[in-house]
Enzyme design. Structure first.
Site, PDB file in Angstrom:
ATOM      1  N   TYR A 123      51.016  28.866 -29.350  1.00 48.28           N
ATOM      2  CA  TYR A 123      51.482  27.482 -29.359  1.00 48.28           C
ATOM      3  C   TYR A 123      52.197  27.118 -28.057  1.00 48.28           C
ATOM      4  CZ  TYR A 123      50.363  27.518 -34.315  1.00 48.28           C
ATOM      5  OH  TYR A 123      49.693  27.609 -35.510  1.00 48.28           O
ATOM      6  N   LYS A 171      49.832  42.791 -34.594  1.00 44.90           N
ATOM      7  CA  LYS A 171      48.465  43.285 -34.370  1.00 44.90           C
ATOM      8  C   LYS A 171      48.463  44.159 -33.118  1.00 44.90           C
ATOM      9  CE  LYS A 171      44.076  43.330 -35.578  1.00 44.90           C
ATOM     10  NZ  LYS A 171      43.631  44.028 -36.811  1.00 44.90           N
ATOM     11  N   ASP A 204      46.445  42.224 -40.805  1.00 43.86           N
ATOM     12  CA  ASP A 204      45.399  42.162 -41.831  1.00 43.86           C
ATOM     13  C   ASP A 204      45.830  42.916 -43.084  1.00 43.86           C
ATOM     14  OD1 ASP A 204      45.277  44.078 -39.847  1.00 43.86           O
ATOM     15  OD2 ASP A 204      43.126  44.374 -39.954  1.00 43.86           O
ATOM     16  N   ASP A 228      52.539  31.064 -38.825  1.00 36.22           N
ATOM     17  CA  ASP A 228      51.963  29.822 -39.329  1.00 36.22           C
ATOM     18  C   ASP A 228      51.063  30.108 -40.530  1.00 36.22           C
ATOM     19  OD1 ASP A 228      51.266  27.196 -39.585  1.00 36.22           O
ATOM     20  OD2 ASP A 228      50.147  27.052 -37.711  1.00 36.22           O
TER      21      ASP A 228
END
Length: 332
Positions: A123, A171, A204, A228
């Site tokens: 963002y 991640k 995940d 988000d």
């Protein structure tokens, strides 16, 4: 008396804002509202998307309650929410998700709080498009300082509220550098609060764990994009965006908001559910140190949610926005 900037927003925003201000008035909450607006309605009326008067009000009062805002689509405008977060370094997006008796979901016993880094990552607005090659590059900028701030905020919150565990979602197995920065920042924060358990999970796996055993989580911290996505997922576990609070908090300013959309399709029909904005307003009261009246409002809301027939249609009831509001007031 606390002076608070009130941003009604667009669509159903003015209706749910009125519900909250009516409840505050009935409870004699020591808040004085200073109303300013932004978004589609303001742009249509004055040509200003974010009026200077609103910015001056925010900078003076340091605290705001904001309804859902519509950013005009297809006109090159940047998201109002992102603009305010970055302008005032509101780096903490705080989203509690808690099971509520009376709101029927697939899960029970959920009580978690998500800390989303609110100003960096994907963002940041760092995008380049090469028309010749047909390639778009979107840069996820993650800084050491930004990571330290959000990780420490999550641990400090856990410490203040007697929470036992902080989980970092990342991640780092693929996005190695940015992921490592966040892991190191959390490890550093955990040294300051050694009584709080720290764990990290790959994003995940985190998503799978949240829908298979969400009650295992307490405080969650993560980067902007992952936050988000996870914040809406967590809201879905406890009844949806219409029943969860949200806050954008910095070191010098805080904006509390309904995290759902402006729902123009039902605006003015008395169908809107003010629960999310009311819960955000209750968060705001805790932020201001008004814990007694905040708990009183919270109890009146929860007592109303126990009676489905007194709720709005999205919660299975038949009450209008104003009727639902009055039921809450009656329970004060």
């Amino acid at each position: 008396m606390h002076l608070v900037t009130l941003i009604p927003g667009d669509g159903i925003g003015p209706e749910i804002t009125k519900a909250v201000t009516d409840i505050f008035a009935a409870a004699q909450v020591p808040v004085q509202w200073e109303e300013q607006n932004a978004g589609q309605t303001t742009f249509d009326q004055s040509g200003e998307l974010i009026p200077v008067a609103l910015l001056k009000s925010l900078e003076k009062n340091k605290v705001a309650l904001k309804g859902p805002i519509t950013t005009p689509v297809g006109k090159g405008f940047r998201s109002i929410n992102v603009t305010l977060r970055q302008k005032y370094d509101l780096y903490q997006n705080v989203r509690p998700s808690k099971t509520t008796p009376g709101i029927h979901t697939r899960y029970e016993g959920i009580d978690l709080v998500l800390f989303r880094e609110n100003t960096e990552g994907l963002y940041s607005g760092l995008e380049v498009f090469d028309e010749r090659l047909g390639i778009a590059d979107s840069i996820a900028r993650v800084t050491v300082e930004g990571s330290r701030k959000i990780c420490r905020a999550a641990f400090a919150y856990a410490n203040r509220h007697g929470r036992k565990k902080v989980t970092l979602a990342h991640k780092a197995n693929i996005i190695k550098m940015a992921g490592t920065i966040m892991i190191n920042a959390c490890k550093e924060a955990s040294l300051e609060f050694p009584h709080i358990v720290f764990e990290d999970k790959i994003i995940d796996n985190m998503c799978m764990q949240l829908v298979s055993k969400p009650e295992q989580f307490d405080v969650i911290v993560t980067t902007n994009l992952f936050g988000d996505l996870l914040s809406d997922l967590c809201a879905g576990l406890v009844g949806g965006l219409g029943v969860v609070a949200g806050a954008n908090i910095g070191d010098n300013m805080a904006i509390f908001e309904a995290v759902h959309g402006s729902a123009p399709d039902i605006a003015g029909q008395g169908k809107a559910n003010p629960t999310a904005l009311l819960r955000s307003a209750i968060m705001m009261l805790h932020h201001l140190g008004e814990h007694v009246v905040a708990d009183r409002l919270d109890k009146a809301l929860d007592d109303t949610l126990l009676h489905q027939e007194q709720c709005t249609g999205d919660l299975g009831g038949r009450a209008t926005t104003s009727e639902f509001t009055q039921h809450i007031i009656d329970k004060l």
